[in-house]
Design an enzyme around this catalytic site. Structure first.
Site, PDB file in Angstrom:
ATOM      1  N   PHE A 213      -2.754 -60.975  19.630  1.00  0.00           N
ATOM      2  CA  PHE A 213      -1.450 -61.135  18.997  1.00  0.00           C
ATOM      3  C   PHE A 213      -1.260 -62.613  18.688  1.00  0.00           C
ATOM      4  CE2 PHE A 213      -1.520 -58.141  22.569  1.00  0.00           C
ATOM      5  CZ  PHE A 213      -1.895 -57.065  21.801  1.00  0.00           C
ATOM      6  N   ASP A 215       0.243 -65.625  18.179  1.00  0.00           N
ATOM      7  CA  ASP A 215       1.542 -66.248  18.445  1.00  0.00           C
ATOM      8  C   ASP A 215       1.364 -67.767  18.467  1.00  0.00           C
ATOM      9  OD1 ASP A 215       0.080 -66.530  20.759  1.00  0.00           O
ATOM     10  OD2 ASP A 215       1.768 -66.156  22.092  1.00  0.00           O
ATOM     11  N   ASP A 283      -6.388 -61.074  25.336  1.00  0.00           N
ATOM     12  CA  ASP A 283      -5.104 -61.664  24.957  1.00  0.00           C
ATOM     13  C   ASP A 283      -4.223 -61.909  26.174  1.00  0.00           C
ATOM     14  OD1 ASP A 283      -2.949 -62.078  22.598  1.00  0.00           O
ATOM     15  OD2 ASP A 283      -2.022 -61.077  24.306  1.00  0.00           O
TER      16      ASP A 283
HETATM   17  N1  LIG Z   1      -0.411 -63.283  22.434  1.00  0.00           N
HETATM   18  C1  LIG Z   1       0.649 -62.890  23.116  1.00  0.00           C
HETATM   19  N2  LIG Z   1       1.851 -63.428  22.834  1.00  0.00           N
HETATM   20  C2  LIG Z   1       2.905 -63.012  23.546  1.00  0.00           C
HETATM   21  C3  LIG Z   1       2.823 -62.066  24.552  1.00  0.00           C
HETATM   22  C4  LIG Z   1       4.110 -61.883  25.044  1.00  0.00           C
HETATM   23  C5  LIG Z   1       4.588 -61.028  26.179  1.00  0.00           C
HETATM   24  N3  LIG Z   1       3.851 -59.881  26.417  1.00  0.00           N
HETATM   25  C6  LIG Z   1       4.184 -59.259  27.650  1.00  0.00           C
HETATM   26  C7  LIG Z   1       3.674 -57.931  27.734  1.00  0.00           C
HETATM   27  C8  LIG Z   1       3.025 -57.697  28.888  1.00  0.00           C
HETATM   28  C9  LIG Z   1       2.892 -58.876  29.674  1.00  0.00           C
HETATM   29  O1  LIG Z   1       3.444 -58.735  30.936  1.00  0.00           O
HETATM   30  C10 LIG Z   1       3.605 -59.936  28.867  1.00  0.00           C
HETATM   31  O2  LIG Z   1       4.671 -60.470  29.596  1.00  0.00           O
HETATM   32  C11 LIG Z   1       4.950 -62.731  24.331  1.00  0.00           C
HETATM   33  N4  LIG Z   1       4.196 -63.400  23.434  1.00  0.00           N
HETATM   34  C12 LIG Z   1       4.584 -64.491  22.543  1.00  0.00           C
HETATM   35  O3  LIG Z   1       4.502 -65.716  23.279  1.00  0.00           O
HETATM   36  C13 LIG Z   1       5.454 -66.634  22.770  1.00  0.00           C
HETATM   37  C14 LIG Z   1       6.477 -66.920  23.826  1.00  0.00           C
HETATM   38  O4  LIG Z   1       6.197 -68.031  24.520  1.00  0.00           O
HETATM   39  P1  LIG Z   1       7.375 -68.770  25.367  1.00  0.00           P
HETATM   40  O5  LIG Z   1       8.270 -69.443  24.342  1.00  0.00           O
HETATM   41  O6  LIG Z   1       6.613 -69.744  26.234  1.00  0.00           O
HETATM   42  O7  LIG Z   1       8.073 -67.698  26.141  1.00  0.00           O
HETATM   43  C15 LIG Z   1       6.145 -65.928  21.597  1.00  0.00           C
HETATM   44  O8  LIG Z   1       5.449 -66.188  20.391  1.00  0.00           O
HETATM   45  C16 LIG Z   1       5.997 -64.483  22.016  1.00  0.00           C
HETATM   46  O9  LIG Z   1       6.153 -63.612  20.911  1.00  0.00           O
HETATM   47  C17 LIG Z   1       1.542 -61.505  24.857  1.00  0.00           C
HETATM   48  O10 LIG Z   1       1.350 -60.669  25.739  1.00  0.00           O
HETATM   49  N5  LIG Z   1       0.493 -61.969  24.111  1.00  0.00           N
END
Ligand SMILES: Nc1nc2c(c(CN[C@H]3C=C[C@H](O)[C@@H]3O)cn2[C@@H]2O[C@H](COP(=O)(O)O)[C@@H](O)[C@H]2O)c(=O)[nH]1
Length: 306
Positions: A213, A215, A283
Site C-alpha cells: 500500500f 503511502d 507491507d
Molecule cells: N503501507 C501501509 N500504510 C498504512 C497502513 C496503515 C494501517 N494499517 C493497519 C492495519 C493493520 C495494522 O494493524 C495496521 O495498523 C496505515 N497506513 C498509512 O500510513 C500513514 C499513516 O502514518 P502516520 O501519519 O504515522 O499515522 C498513512 O498514509 C496511512 O494511510 C498499513 O498497514 N500499511
C-alpha cells in the site's frame, strides 16, 4: 491488481528521481533470510472487531478516511482507527449508510474526539457522504454485501470499489501513461484478510495478488534500507519538509517504485529460499517498522489517496 503491478513496473523503468537499487534489495532480502518477521494485524490493539458485518462496515469507513494525517503533527492513523472504534462501540448505528451521508466536519471531529479541524476535513466529509450514498444505492447500505459480491477475490473487490466509489480511484498519469496505485482499496481487502484471519469476510483466493500500500511511510522505510535511492533534489525537498504536489513525477515515482521494489524483494525471496511470501506481509512488517522509528523522514503530499 495486475494493473497496479504492471504500471508500477513501467514507472520504475522510466523513473527520473527515484531508483530501485538491486544491491539494496539483495541486502534487505539477505537480512530477512527467508522469513519475514511476523507482525500481527492489529498489533496495536486499536481496531474494532466483532467477527461480523459491522466490522466490515467499520473497516470500509476506516479505509475511506485512511489518508494524510501528517499535516497535524499530533494526529496519526491510530487516532482514526481507535476513534472510530470507540464511536461504534458507543453506538452501533453510527456508520449506517443514511447517517454517513449527514456528517459535518465538526461532527466527524466530535466522533473522533479530535479537538481541532482534521487535515483535509472537507474532503473527509465528502468521502463519507459518497460511501454512504453509494452503499445505500447499490449494496443495501452494507459494506458486507459489497464484499460478499466479490466471490472471494481481492482483485474483484478492488475493481468493484474503484467502479462504484470515485474517492478510491487512486491513479495518476505519469509521462503519458496511466498508473494505478489503489492504496486504500487494496488496504481494505488486506484489513479484511487480517481482521478475519483469512476466513469468512476475509477469505480471498487471490490474496497473493495484492501489492503493498503505497503511502508515505513505506517509501521512507525502503529508503532507509537502501532499497530506494533518491535524486539529490528530491532528497533535499524531503529533508526540508517541502511539500511535493500530488501527481508530480516525483510523487508518482516514490509510490510506484515502492510497489515495484517490494515485488522484486518477493521474487528474490522466492528464488533464494523457495518461500512464497505475500506483499501484504512485507507491507505490514515495513510499515510497523516505519511508524516505530522516531527519525523517519517522509515525503509530504496533500492527497486523499494515502
Ligand atoms: N503501507 C501501509 N500504510 C498504512 C497502513 C496503515 C494501517 N494499517 C493497519 C492495519 C493493520 C495494522 O494493524 C495496521 O495498523 C496505515 N497506513 C498509512 O500510513 C500513514 C499513516 O502514518 P502516520 O501519519 O504515522 O499515522 C498513512 O498514509 C496511512 O494511510 C498499513 O498497514 N500499511
Amino acid at each position: 491488481m495486475e494493473e497496479v503491478r504492471l504500471s508500477a513496473a513501467w514507472v520504475a523503468t522510466h523513473s527520473s528521481h527515484v531508483t530501485v537499487d538491486s544491491t539494496g534489495i539483495e541486502r534487505a532480502v539477505d537480512a530477512i533470510n527467508g522469513s519475514v518477521p511476523k507482525v500481527e494485524w492489529d498489533f496495536e490493539g486499536i481496531h474494532y472487531f466483532d467477527n461480523g458485518p459491522l466490522t466490515v462496515q467499520y473497516l470500509f469507513v476506516l479505509d475511506a478516511l485512511n489518508f494524510c494525517f501528517w499535516p497535524d503533527k499530533d494526529l496519526s492513523y491510530d487516532h482514526l482507527a481507535s476513534g472510530l472504534k470507540a464511536a461504534i462501540q458507543n453506538d452501533k448505528s453510527v456508520f449506517n449508510a443514511d447517517r454517513l451521508q449527514t456528517y459535518t466536519g465538526p461532527q466527524l471531529r466530535e466522533l473522533l474526539k479530535w479537538p481541532r479541524p482534521l487535515p483535509l476535513e472537507d474532503e473527509r466529509v465528502r468521502l463519507l457522504h459518497e460511501v454512504g450514498l453509494e452503499l445505500e444505492r447499490s449494496f443495501g447500505g452494507k459494506a458486507a454485501n459489497l464484499v460478499e459480491s466479490c466471490g472471494k477475490s481481492a482483485a474483484s473487490l478492488v475493481a468493484l470499489i474503484a467502479r462504484h466509489f470515485p474517492g478510491f480511484r487512486d491513479h495518476s498519469v505519469y509521462k503519458g501513461h496511466q498508473v494505478f496505485l489503489y492504496k486504500r482499496a487494496q488496504i481494505f481487502a488486506a484489513d479484511l484478510w487480517g481482521a478475519f484471519k483469512g476466513q469468512g469476510y476475509g477469505e480471498f483466493n487471490d490474496i497473493g495478488a495484492v501489492t503493498i500500500f503505497a503511502d508515505y511511510i513505506v517509501p521512507a522505510v525502503l529508503r532507509q534500507l537502501g532499497v530506494l535511492k533518491y535524486s539529490s533534489s528530491l532528497a533535499g525537498k524531503i529533508e526540508a519538509n517541502k511539500e511535493i504536489d500530488s501527481g508530480t513525477e516525483e510523487e508518482v515515482e516514490l509510490r510506484a517504485c515502492s510497489i515495484y521494489a517490494v515485488e522484486k524483494m518477493r521474487d528474490l525471496i522466492k528464488m533464494k529460499s523457495g518461500k512464497q511470501v505475500l506483499s501484504v506481509e512485507l507491507d505490514l512488517w515495513l510499515w510497523s517498522f516505519g511508524i516505530q522509528s522516531q527519525s523517519l523522514l517522509h515525503h509530504r503530499t496533500l492527497s486523499i489517496y494515502y
